[in-house]
Design an enzyme around this catalytic site. Structure first.
Site: not given
Ligand code: C5P
Length: 394
Positions: A205-207
């Site tokens: 995933g990412n932020r």
């Protein structure tokens, strides 16, 4: 949106008058021409010199001590909008009953411009039927109300009646002045970071938190659009916005393409560029040692939309960069055949993922570019929509 708009800022006598100073500054920073009008009692809380210094014209305080013999009609006739913040029970009562007992109420009665009233008073006064009836009357006449918050009041009390935050008042002013410029338009917005499954419990995933996408959806709705928000985050949809929940880039791809005939598509989401090849059917066991993750590219939704752009459609991409912001954004604009790229340097303080603020440069396919300094994500959203609105009207 606010550039060169004439805004009369009415300030009445409550402790919250100090917040009107911040509002004045925000409006002036956005390019508005702000004319402060203070009541007698407002000047007991904040000096007129403060507004003189920040606003676009000297503060007005009286019908009679003004170089203009009829300041209320001049102000009322030339205003694009009048905002009263804070608005006391007395001011609301006079306005609702057509009593012009000072320059501000005279101006309110002398105008055909939209009016935004932001009440602030103690809870007992706020809940009094006389005040509520007066507000209902104003509402019926088309006056915009920014409801007070609950919280600390003067004298250490706490409850409903605290002036709304200057940011909320600013957003209402923008929405009112935008005058429904997206009325009848369909707008698709994507928000959040995609999650690409490794196995049933793990993902890449990412932020991204989706805050900027939600702000775009909310702003487009406020400007009259029919909005669909395709989101990977669980936050509640802004009021009046249709929500489609997705998780992976593949699901987002399908959801966007199903709606690819929208008038405007804003790809705010941080879509993963790569995903694991194949998803393990059951949880990968630790004992087997670290798995080798083989990755494959995800579909580039924005590029696909750009390649099949419908006539008159406006497509907006976002670019989160940590270096070479300008050249990356410009090349993305061309490569993906989109109309607008909103680029932000996510390594800068208070910018990008998870923050409530953002600072961006908006690149348009006609070669124009505009820097928008640090401000709330909602304000950034309004600036992006202003750009889109200009393209839509040609
Ligand atoms: O080229 P890059 O991935 O940095 O471009 C970012 C923009 O492209 C964002 O608007 C993002 O929503 C979109 N994007 C996409 N599909 C992908 C990756 C990014 O639509 N697979």
């Amino acid at each position: 949106m606010l550039a060169n708009r004439r805004i009369v800022l009415g300030v009445t006598g409550g402790i919250a008058a100090y917040k009107a100073v911040l509002l004045c500054r925000m409006l002036v920073d956005a390019g508005a021409h702000v004319i402060p009008v203070m009541t007698e009692s407002a000047q007991r809380f904040v000096g007129r010199a403060t507004f003189d210094a920040l606003a676009s014209e000297p503060t007005r305080t009286s019908i009679f001590d003004d170089p203009d013999p009829i300041p209320h009609t001049t102000l009322g006739q030339t205003a694009d909008l009048i905002v009263v913040a804070p608005a006391t029970a007395r001011c609301i009562g006079s306005y609702a009953n057509g009593i012009s007992d000072d320059l501000l109420t005279a101006t309110l009665i002398a105008t055909k411009a939209p009016v935004v009233v932001c009440p602030a008073m103690h809870t007992e006064m706020w809940e009094h039927p006389a005040v509520q009836d007066n507000l209902a009357t104003l509402k019926k006449r088309g006056v915009h109300l920014v409801a007070p918050d609950e919280g600390r009041l003067a004298g250490g009390d706490s409850g409903a009646g605290r002036l709304a935050a200057p940011e909320a008042i600013y957003e209402t002013i923008e929405a009112v002045l935008s005058d429904g410029d997206f009325q009848g338009r369909t707008v698709v917005v994507t928000a959040g970071g995609t999650r690409e499954a490794i196995d049933p419990v793990r993902y890449v995933g990412n932020r991204s938190t989706g805050k900027q996408g939600y702000a775009v959806a909310e702003a487009a709705r406020a400007r009259g659009a029919h909005v669909t928000l395709i989101s990977t985050v669980s936050a509640e949809a802004p009021s009046g916005v249709e929500i489609v929940r997705v998780e992976s880039a593949a699901q987002m791809h399908a959801a966007v393409l199903e709606r690819s005939d929208a008038d405007v598509i804003v790809m705010t989401a941080a879509v993963a560029d790569f995903r694991p090849v194949g998803v393990a059917e059951s949880k990968i066991k630790k004992d087997a040692g670290p798995p080798k993750l083989e990755l494959e590219p995800t579909p580039d939704i924005l590029a696909e939309l750009g390649a099949e752009k419908k006539p008159g459609q406006v497509i907006v991409g976002f670019a989160a960069e940590t270096e070479d912001l300008v050249s990356h954004a410009q090349s993305k604009l061309e490569r993906k055949n989109v109309d607008v790229i909103v680029a932000n340097d996510v390594s800068a303080p208070q910018v990008g993922f998870a923050h409530d603020t953002n600072e961006v440069t908006i690149f348009v396919s006609d070669g124009c570019q505009r820097h928008v300094s640090l401000r709330s994500k909602r304000q950034i959203a309004e600036e992006v929509l202003n750009t889109v609105a200009q393209i839509l009207v040609g």
